[in-house]
Design an enzyme around this catalytic site. Structure first.
Site, PDB file in Angstrom:
ATOM      1  N   HIS A 137      44.839  36.283  36.444  1.00 50.22           N
ATOM      2  CA  HIS A 137      43.816  36.287  35.537  1.00 50.22           C
ATOM      3  C   HIS A 137      44.198  37.213  34.283  1.00 50.22           C
ATOM      4  O   HIS A 137      45.018  38.211  34.271  1.00 50.22           O
ATOM      5  CB  HIS A 137      42.391  36.674  35.990  1.00 50.22           C
ATOM      6  CG  HIS A 137      41.765  35.928  36.785  1.00 50.22           C
ATOM      7  ND1 HIS A 137      41.358  34.319  36.312  1.00 50.22           N
ATOM      8  CD2 HIS A 137      41.379  35.927  38.075  1.00 50.22           C
ATOM      9  CE1 HIS A 137      41.027  33.865  37.397  1.00 50.22           C
ATOM     10  NE2 HIS A 137      40.764  34.637  38.569  1.00 50.22           N
ATOM     11  N   CYS A 156      44.563  34.096  30.864  1.00 52.15           N
ATOM     12  CA  CYS A 156      43.836  33.770  29.733  1.00 52.15           C
ATOM     13  C   CYS A 156      44.140  35.122  28.858  1.00 52.15           C
ATOM     14  O   CYS A 156      44.693  36.114  29.389  1.00 52.15           O
ATOM     15  CB  CYS A 156      42.241  33.846  30.063  1.00 52.15           C
ATOM     16  SG  CYS A 156      42.041  32.355  31.005  1.00 52.15           S
TER      17      CYS A 156
END
Length: 303
Positions: free
Chosen positions: A144, A186
């Protein structure tokens, strides 16, 4: 004069229009000028040759004993305190990347579910290894992320802190060699709706003992998405970016230059992928990868 015989020849005259300046705030600029002024007084009379004084070579040397090391950090599970979900599909990415980089000649090592401290330690130790017999270095981060940040299993750490270990002034055995970072994460929470487009036609270096290069030179950052946006991953197939990257590397990894490879990755992700979600807010979204290159030469894995 005899005293001048050991000095490197000055090949380019200083610009008579004035000294070079820096794009900084006035207060910072004056401080920098003061520091530079002190350095000038203590500088040797012999000019230091810069990279522009050398006969240019446009290809990275690849005729080393080894291609180099590739570290894959695959973070799938995260501590509850982070609020991050399990990254289903990332094991597909890690497996595909392992095979892909190994086929290019890299010595590949995969590390799973690393804490921030563990990531720092792994890359610091890697930068301290002797890379004299290696052509380059590669690292893949699967996790992430947010803009400029990457998640360890226990929190976030700046990407810059991980990559800085390989700067030219810290990792001397990778000096003037490509240092490649591929980042699947991301970089924000924006969504790309895409836009309808009309279909159209498919369109060996000589030794030079005294010269300097920037410490941030010879890095390449290949991001799965542009700043501010989500990066998409399919639980059954893996992330869009890694699917495209491995596909293009398998097809052309040994015959195309790295920027050509990544441009084709951009095209494949842009054209061949679109999100399919029950939530209409996340359905039919697009993605475009992004590369930031400080490479100083062309890179071909097959040469």
């Amino acid at each position: 004069m005899a005293d001048d015989q050991n000095c490197a020849p000055e090949l380019e005259k200083a610009d008579p229009s004035g000294e070079d300046g820096v794009d900084a705030k006035p207060d910072r600029s004056s401080i920098i000028s003061s520091i530079l002024g002190k350095k000038k007084k203590n500088a040797s009379a012999c000019p230091v040759k810069t990279a522009r004084d050398r006969v240019p070579t446009y290809l990275y040397r690849m005729d080393f004993e080894k291609m180099g090391k590739c570290i894959i950090i695959n973070n799938k599970n995260f501590d509850k305190v982070t609020g991050m979900d399990v990254r289903n599909g990332t094991d597909k990415d890690a497996e595909a990347l392992f095979k892909c980089f190994r086929s290019l000649g890299f010595d590949v090592v995969v590390y799973n579910d690393c804490s921030c401290a563990k990531m720092q330690d792994l890359l610091r130790k890697a930068s301290e290894e002797d890379h004299s017999n290696s052509a380059c270095f590669a690292c893949v981060l699967l996790s992430h992320g947010e803009e400029n940040l990457i998640y360890g299993k226990d929190g976030v750490t700046p990407i810059k802190d991980l990559t800085a270990h390989f700067r030219g002034d810290r990792c001397k055995t990778l000096l003037e060699k490509p240092k490649l970072f591929f980042i699947q994460a991301c970089r924000g929470t924006e969504l790309d709706d895409g836009v309808q487009a009309d279909s159209g036609p498919i369109n060996e270096t000589d030794a030079n003992p005294r010269y300097k290069i920037p410490v941030e030179a010879d890095f390449l950052f290949a991001y799965s998405t542009v700043p501010g946006y989500y990066s998409w991953r399919n639980p059954g197939k893996g992330s869009w970016f890694v699917q495209a990257l491995c596909s293009i590397l398998d097809e052309h990894g040994k015959d195309l230059e790295i920027m050509q490879i990544l441009t084709r990755v951009n095209d494949r992700v842009a054209r061949h992928f679109e999100s399919q979600c029950d939530d209409p807010c996340f359905n039919e979204k697009k993605q475009i990868p992004c590369m930031v290159s400080m490479l100083t030469k062309e890179l071909y894995f097959g040469r």
